[in-house]
Scaffold this motif. Structure first.
Motif, PDB file in Angstrom:
ATOM      1  N   LEU A  49       1.356  -8.531   0.993  1.00 29.65           N
ATOM      2  CA  LEU A  49       0.928  -7.035   0.492  1.00 29.65           C
ATOM      3  C   LEU A  49       0.701  -6.336   1.729  1.00 29.65           C
ATOM      4  CD1 LEU A  49      -1.981  -7.981  -2.027  1.00 29.65           C
ATOM      5  CD2 LEU A  49       0.069  -6.437  -2.179  1.00 29.65           C
ATOM      6  N   TYR A  52       2.480  -3.445   3.089  1.00 29.51           N
ATOM      7  CA  TYR A  52       2.501  -2.001   2.189  1.00 29.51           C
ATOM      8  C   TYR A  52       1.005  -1.466   2.409  1.00 29.51           C
ATOM      9  CZ  TYR A  52       6.669  -4.061   0.072  1.00 29.51           C
ATOM     10  OH  TYR A  52       7.912  -4.452  -0.026  1.00 29.51           O
ATOM     11  N   ASP A  53       0.377  -1.825   3.679  1.00 26.51           N
ATOM     12  CA  ASP A  53      -0.956  -1.517   3.976  1.00 26.51           C
ATOM     13  C   ASP A  53      -2.034  -1.810   2.881  1.00 26.51           C
ATOM     14  OD1 ASP A  53      -0.433  -0.327   6.348  1.00 26.51           O
ATOM     15  OD2 ASP A  53       0.200   1.274   5.434  1.00 26.51           O
ATOM     16  N   ILE A  54      -1.802  -3.012   2.124  1.00 28.17           N
ATOM     17  CA  ILE A  54      -2.692  -3.597   1.118  1.00 28.17           C
ATOM     18  C   ILE A  54      -3.069  -4.756   1.744  1.00 28.17           C
ATOM     19  CG2 ILE A  54      -3.100  -3.952  -1.243  1.00 28.17           C
ATOM     20  CD1 ILE A  54      -0.404  -2.053  -1.764  1.00 28.17           C
ATOM     21  N   GLN A  68      -6.773  -0.758  -0.327  1.00 29.01           N
ATOM     22  CA  GLN A  68      -5.450  -0.150   0.120  1.00 29.01           C
ATOM     23  C   GLN A  68      -5.934   0.918   1.256  1.00 29.01           C
ATOM     24  OE1 GLN A  68      -3.570   1.680  -3.081  1.00 29.01           O
ATOM     25  NE2 GLN A  68      -1.620   1.616  -2.132  1.00 29.01           N
ATOM     26  N   LYS A  70      -5.253   4.293   2.986  1.00 28.15           N
ATOM     27  CA  LYS A  70      -4.483   5.492   2.733  1.00 28.15           C
ATOM     28  C   LYS A  70      -4.848   6.561   3.810  1.00 28.15           C
ATOM     29  CE  LYS A  70      -4.131   5.072  -2.311  1.00 28.15           C
ATOM     30  NZ  LYS A  70      -4.394   5.665  -3.488  1.00 28.15           N
ATOM     31  N   GLU A  84      -9.781   2.893   4.006  1.00 21.90           N
ATOM     32  CA  GLU A  84      -9.437   1.704   3.155  1.00 21.90           C
ATOM     33  C   GLU A  84     -10.301   1.898   1.921  1.00 21.90           C
ATOM     34  OE1 GLU A  84      -7.998  -2.253   4.787  1.00 21.90           O
ATOM     35  OE2 GLU A  84     -10.054  -2.295   4.703  1.00 21.90           O
ATOM     36  N   VAL A  87      -9.060  -0.910  -4.870  1.00 25.90           N
ATOM     37  CA  VAL A  87      -8.425  -0.374  -5.673  1.00 25.90           C
ATOM     38  C   VAL A  87      -8.997  -1.090  -7.137  1.00 25.90           C
ATOM     39  CG1 VAL A  87      -5.897  -0.169  -6.742  1.00 25.90           C
ATOM     40  CG2 VAL A  87      -6.375   0.266  -4.357  1.00 25.90           C
ATOM     41  N   CYS A 111      -1.607  -0.025  -7.316  1.00 27.76           N
ATOM     42  CA  CYS A 111      -1.357   0.277  -5.936  1.00 27.76           C
ATOM     43  C   CYS A 111      -0.221   1.503  -5.792  1.00 27.76           C
ATOM     44  CB  CYS A 111      -1.251  -0.924  -5.021  1.00 27.76           C
ATOM     45  SG  CYS A 111      -2.935  -1.874  -4.518  1.00 27.76           S
TER      46      CYS A 111
END
Length: 147
Positions: A49, A52-54, A68, A70, A84, A87, A111
């Protein structure tokens, strides 16, 4: 298009030769979507994860948060920072335990990774998702569409 040796086989299609050639090229150079599940631990899932910046964090009472990152823009888009946000939460028995397949698919869906063309094979094995190929050749495909 005449510089491609394969293209001469498609000239018999007349005005649609370029379209038929491109369709054939895309069919040959893309893969079918693979949504089969492979077992993994929460630790392995978290590692994948992070690409994917999760990430998984804040484990409490048999649950863990899915966070996550963003990009947030302020002041007319001039100031940027990563924020962050949580989610969702998923069940969490421990880092070395296997994760439930439904939880994996739910995290990826919530996500927004499936919306970007990610399939399970790409997620497990790494590599470039199909949408990256489309982004790279977007201008060419758009011009081809307009012909």
């Amino acid at each position: 298009m005449d510089q491609y040796p394969d293209f001469r086989h498609f000239k018999k299609h007349g005005d649609d030769a370029i379209i038929v050639y491109m369709a054939n090229f895309l069919r040959k150079h893309s893969s079918k979507i693979d949504n089969s599940f492979r077992t993994m631990t929460y630790e392995e899932f978290n590692r994948k994860l992070k690409k994917y910046d999760i990430r998984l964090d804040n484990a409490q009472n048999a649950y863990i948060d899915v966070l996550q990152a963003k990009e947030e823009r302020k002041f007319f888009g001039l100031l940027k920072r990563n924020k962050e946000t949580r989610v969702l939460q998923i069940g969490f028995p421990g880092w070395k335990r296997q994760i439930n397949p439904k939880a994996v698919k739910n995290v990826l869906k919530m996500c927004g990774l499936f919306e970007n063309g990610l399939d399970m094979k790409t997620f497990y094995e790494g590599g470039e998702p199909e949408y990256k190929l489309i982004e790279e050749y977007f201008d060419v495909l758009k011009r081809l569409k307009d012909e």
